[in-house]
Design a protein around this motif. Structure first.
Motif: not given
Length: 328
Positions: A62, A98-99, A102, A105-106, A111, A115-117
């Motif tokens: 990440s 979480p992915s 996500c 995104q954070a 927001k 959001a996904f893998d």
């Protein structure tokens, strides 16, 4: 009158490599301490790889993905708040959940965006790009961030010379926006799960313990044979579907696995080697990150210009493969 569906157009790219550059000589010296014999000459001759970037322990996927995303957003002139879709292609997520998307995104402060893998190993970025294109064409997204990011060093068996010299860590990202003019012209995705054993990391975490083999394992000869066969077929198919010829392609940007595969594929497709973007010598195989890394390098050094037609191709464990025809 029915409104024409929008196209997905690339408006920015960015990439990030961890700061630790490891040459073949340095890697060979480290492996020698474990009684594993290799050399710069041996690695270059078989793979074309001269160096790679490796994340220090504790540097997560990440973190790499977030920095690549920030650079892509800056290149596109897009604020994180404008994103309504974030897709991260990775085989080395930070957590089970979480992915990683996500987490990115954070980090970006967005927001509300979906959001996904996606997990298609070295084909992951092509899968993610095609998915984002489908969202935009369906009117379900207007501004998408697609990232390929990996810390493959975390799943390598550093006692296995056949695999540990091949891979590196890194991240690449692109920003797509809905547009009336074509960007992603054509795409196709494929998989053959019966070939899963030629490239896999078949471990699992269950009941608090690692089960199976947690390291990457590969049948190099089988992967080579499958890769050149399916990529050749896919390239011809996607170009034909677009009503174009292979001679119309300005740039071939394949997954950066091995220089031999890239050279052999270009020859089969009759694409001059000077039209093939090659970064495997500098980055090694960064799995889902390899295509966006190569794309960003070629955009930033001026080779790829607006209007150029690029053929992006991924192939990886699963066994998965796919192609995207992209007008810059």
């Amino acid at each position: 009158m029915t409104q024409a569906l929008p196209y997905a157009r690339l408006v920015g790219s960015g990439s990030f490599l961890p700061p630790r550059l490891v040459s073949n000589d340095a890697l060979a010296a480290d492996l020698a301490t474990r009684q594993i014999e290799t050399s710069d000459e041996w690695i270059v001759e078989r793979t074309g790889i001269r160096q790679r970037y490796l994340a220090d322990k504790g540097m997560a996927t990440s973190a790499l993905a977030t920095e690549a995303a920030r650079r892509a957003l800056a290149d596109a002139g897009v604020e994180a708040s404008e994103l309504d879709l974030i897709i991260v292609a990775t085989s080395t997520p930070d957590f089970v959940f979480p992915s990683t998307a996500c987490l990115v995104q954070a980090n970006l402060g967005n927001k509300g965006a979906a959001a996904f893998d996606v997990q298609a190993v070295c084909s992951g970025f092509v899968y993610g790009l095609t998915t984002a294109d489908s969202f935009i064409r369906a009117g379900r997204a207007k501004c998408a961030l697609v990232i390929g990011a990996e810390v493959f060093s975390s799943i390598l068996d550093w006692n296995d010379r056949a695999t540990c010299v091949l891979f590196g860590d890194g991240a690449g990202a692109v920003v797509l926006k809905a547009s009336e003019s074509p960007g992603i012209i054509e795409a196709e995705l494929h998989a053959d799960g019966s070939q899963m054993n030629i490239l896999c990391a078949a471990g699992n975490v269950a009941f608090g313990q690692v089960t199976g083999d947690p390291f990457l394992r590969m049948d190099g000869q089988a992967v080579f044979k499958q890769a050149v066969t399916v990529l050749d077929r896919s390239a011809r198919s996607v170009v034909e579907k677009a009503g174009l010829q292979l001679s119309d392609v300005d740039w071939l940007i394949p997954h950066q696995a091995n220089l031999r595969i890239l050279t052999f594929l270009a020859r089969k497709l009759e694409i001059p080697t000077e039209k093939v973007v090659v970064t495997v010598d500098r980055h090694a195989n960064t799995s889902a990150a390899s295509i966006p890394l190569a794309l960003d390098v070629a955009r930033r050094d001026g080779r790829i210009k607006p209007g150029h037609l690029a053929l992006l191709q991924g192939v990886g464990g699963g066994f998965t493969w796919g192609s995207v025809l992209l007008r810059l």
